[in-house]
Design a protein around this motif. Sequence first.
Motif, PDB file in Angstrom:
ATOM      1  N   ALA A  65       0.757  -1.149   0.035  1.00 16.49           N
ATOM      2  CA  ALA A  65      -0.076   0.160   0.071  1.00 16.49           C
ATOM      3  C   ALA A  65       0.932   1.160  -0.024  1.00 16.49           C
ATOM      4  N   PRO A  66       1.957   1.328   0.782  1.00 12.88           N
ATOM      5  CA  PRO A  66       2.780   2.742   0.792  1.00 12.88           C
ATOM      6  C   PRO A  66       3.498   2.876  -0.748  1.00 12.88           C
ATOM      7  N   ALA A  67       4.018   1.804  -1.125  1.00 10.72           N
ATOM      8  CA  ALA A  67       4.710   1.795  -2.500  1.00 10.72           C
ATOM      9  C   ALA A  67       3.635   2.340  -3.594  1.00 10.72           C
ATOM     10  N   SER A  68       2.402   1.819  -3.603  1.00 13.31           N
ATOM     11  CA  SER A  68       1.580   2.022  -4.189  1.00 13.31           C
ATOM     12  C   SER A  68       0.825   3.651  -4.283  1.00 13.31           C
ATOM     13  N   THR A  69       0.754   3.828  -3.188  1.00 13.80           N
ATOM     14  CA  THR A  69       0.544   5.143  -3.091  1.00 13.80           C
ATOM     15  C   THR A  69       1.353   6.352  -3.285  1.00 13.80           C
ATOM     16  N   ARG A  70       2.609   5.937  -2.901  1.00  9.70           N
ATOM     17  CA  ARG A  70       3.704   6.990  -3.505  1.00  9.70           C
ATOM     18  C   ARG A  70       3.922   6.847  -4.846  1.00  9.70           C
ATOM     19  N   HIS A  71       3.832   5.726  -5.638  1.00  8.93           N
ATOM     20  CA  HIS A  71       3.678   5.706  -7.255  1.00  8.93           C
ATOM     21  C   HIS A  71       2.899   6.574  -7.713  1.00  8.93           C
ATOM     22  N   PHE A  72       1.442   6.360  -7.291  1.00  7.64           N
ATOM     23  CA  PHE A  72       0.230   7.225  -7.583  1.00  7.64           C
ATOM     24  C   PHE A  72       0.557   8.671  -7.515  1.00  7.64           C
ATOM     25  N   ILE A  73       0.957   9.069  -6.383  1.00  5.56           N
ATOM     26  CA  ILE A  73       1.245  10.241  -6.133  1.00  5.56           C
ATOM     27  C   ILE A  73       2.159  11.111  -7.085  1.00  5.56           C
ATOM     28  N   THR A  74       3.412  10.435  -7.361  1.00  2.00           N
ATOM     29  CA  THR A  74       4.281  10.601  -8.350  1.00  2.00           C
ATOM     30  C   THR A  74       3.990  10.822  -9.429  1.00  2.00           C
ATOM     31  N   GLN A  75       3.192   9.833  -9.930  1.00  2.00           N
ATOM     32  CA  GLN A  75       2.934   9.992 -11.481  1.00  2.00           C
ATOM     33  C   GLN A  75       1.835  11.399 -11.412  1.00  2.00           C
ATOM     34  N   ARG A  76       1.215  11.455 -10.459  1.00  2.33           N
ATOM     35  CA  ARG A  76       0.100  12.393 -11.006  1.00  2.33           C
ATOM     36  C   ARG A  76       0.850  14.068 -10.764  1.00  2.33           C
ATOM     37  N   VAL A  77       1.910  14.318  -9.517  1.00  2.00           N
ATOM     38  CA  VAL A  77       2.514  15.259  -9.426  1.00  2.00           C
ATOM     39  C   VAL A  77       3.540  15.485 -10.776  1.00  2.00           C
ATOM     40  N   THR A  78       4.256  14.650 -11.298  1.00  2.00           N
ATOM     41  CA  THR A  78       5.084  14.692 -12.616  1.00  2.00           C
ATOM     42  C   THR A  78       4.342  15.019 -13.673  1.00  2.00           C
ATOM     43  N   GLY A  79       2.920  14.407 -13.911  1.00  2.00           N
ATOM     44  CA  GLY A  79       2.110  14.742 -14.954  1.00  2.00           C
ATOM     45  C   GLY A  79       1.577  16.308 -14.812  1.00  2.00           C
ATOM     46  N   GLY A  80       1.369  16.530 -13.609  1.00  2.00           N
ATOM     47  CA  GLY A  80       1.062  18.116 -13.434  1.00  2.00           C
ATOM     48  C   GLY A  80       2.557  19.181 -13.763  1.00  2.00           C
ATOM     49  N   PHE A  81       3.556  18.804 -13.552  1.00  2.00           N
ATOM     50  CA  PHE A  81       4.582  19.551 -13.737  1.00  2.00           C
ATOM     51  C   PHE A  81       4.780  19.360 -15.252  1.00  2.00           C
ATOM     52  N   ASN A  82       4.667  18.176 -15.775  1.00  2.00           N
ATOM     53  CA  ASN A  82       4.755  18.207 -17.417  1.00  2.00           C
ATOM     54  C   ASN A  82       3.625  19.139 -17.925  1.00  2.00           C
ATOM     55  N   VAL A  83       2.598  19.216 -17.594  1.00  2.00           N
ATOM     56  CA  VAL A  83       1.492  20.087 -18.046  1.00  2.00           C
ATOM     57  C   VAL A  83       2.098  21.478 -18.001  1.00  2.00           C
ATOM     58  N   LEU A  84       2.510  21.972 -16.655  1.00  2.00           N
ATOM     59  CA  LEU A  84       3.136  23.393 -16.540  1.00  2.00           C
ATOM     60  C   LEU A  84       4.166  23.544 -17.265  1.00  2.00           C
ATOM     61  N   PHE A  85       5.125  22.657 -17.621  1.00  2.00           N
ATOM     62  CA  PHE A  85       6.443  23.187 -18.503  1.00  2.00           C
ATOM     63  C   PHE A  85       5.812  23.073 -20.038  1.00  2.00           C
ATOM     64  N   LEU A  86       4.862  22.732 -20.252  1.00  2.00           N
ATOM     65  CA  LEU A  86       4.463  22.423 -21.602  1.00  2.00           C
ATOM     66  C   LEU A  86       4.558  23.997 -22.435  1.00  2.00           C
ATOM     67  N   GLY A  87       4.026  24.896 -21.665  1.00  2.00           N
ATOM     68  CA  GLY A  87       3.988  26.132 -22.437  1.00  2.00           C
ATOM     69  C   GLY A  87       5.864  26.439 -22.651  1.00  2.00           C
ATOM     70  N   LEU A  88       6.595  26.349 -21.756  1.00  2.00           N
ATOM     71  CA  LEU A  88       8.029  26.448 -21.796  1.00  2.00           C
ATOM     72  C   LEU A  88       8.541  25.645 -23.291  1.00  2.00           C
ATOM     73  N   LEU A  89       8.031  24.435 -23.287  1.00  2.00           N
ATOM     74  CA  LEU A  89       8.476  23.661 -24.416  1.00  2.00           C
ATOM     75  C   LEU A  89       7.887  24.147 -25.756  1.00  2.00           C
ATOM     76  N   LEU A  90       6.658  24.501 -25.694  1.00  2.00           N
ATOM     77  CA  LEU A  90       5.907  25.362 -26.922  1.00  2.00           C
ATOM     78  C   LEU A  90       6.688  26.243 -27.477  1.00  2.00           C
ATOM     79  N   TYR A  91       7.202  27.095 -26.273  1.00  2.00           N
ATOM     80  CA  TYR A  91       7.950  28.431 -26.795  1.00  2.00           C
ATOM     81  C   TYR A  91       9.311  28.081 -27.406  1.00  2.00           C
ATOM     82  N   VAL A  92      10.172  27.084 -26.823  1.00  2.00           N
ATOM     83  CA  VAL A  92      11.188  26.564 -27.283  1.00  2.00           C
ATOM     84  C   VAL A  92      11.029  25.967 -28.860  1.00  2.00           C
ATOM     85  N   VAL A  93      10.037  25.341 -28.873  1.00  2.00           N
ATOM     86  CA  VAL A  93       9.919  24.650 -30.287  1.00  2.00           C
ATOM     87  C   VAL A  93       9.536  25.743 -31.425  1.00  2.00           C
TER      88      VAL A  93
END
Length: 130
Positions: free
Chosen positions: A21-49
């Motif tokens: 359970a703790p490892a699965s919860t950590r995996h779930f939270i990590t996946q959501r947090v990194t996905g959120g950061f990817n969405v936030l950084f999408l603007g920077l990536l589009l600007y660079v491209v």
Amino acid sequence: MRETVISQATIANPKSHYGNAPASTRHFITQRVTGGFNVLFLGLLLYVVVALAGQDRSDMVALLGNAFVGLPLAALICIAAVHMRNGMRDVFEDYFAGRMYSLAMMLNTLFCLIVALAAAGALVKLVFWG
């Protein structure tokens, strides 16, 4: 080492507990947090491209060598590598078990680490040493 076999009846029973359970919860939270950061950084990536479309190498080095662009882009690469590792873990859990799963996860982690270090290292080199 003997693997535990989980039957369909165990999975169907809402009172049964299996997995880590703790490892699965950590995996779930990590996946959501990194996905959120990817969405936030999408603007920077589009600007660079868009900014690099049709430019030559010297313009690319000038843009990526800027600390306000290069360092966040290096952070994005590291975050995307963690997100990629976790996503592949989900696939490996479905298709591999036992030693094959351990080998697949080790190779997955190694691949993601190499990609992140090479790409982020190249950007950091551009920022600090041109």
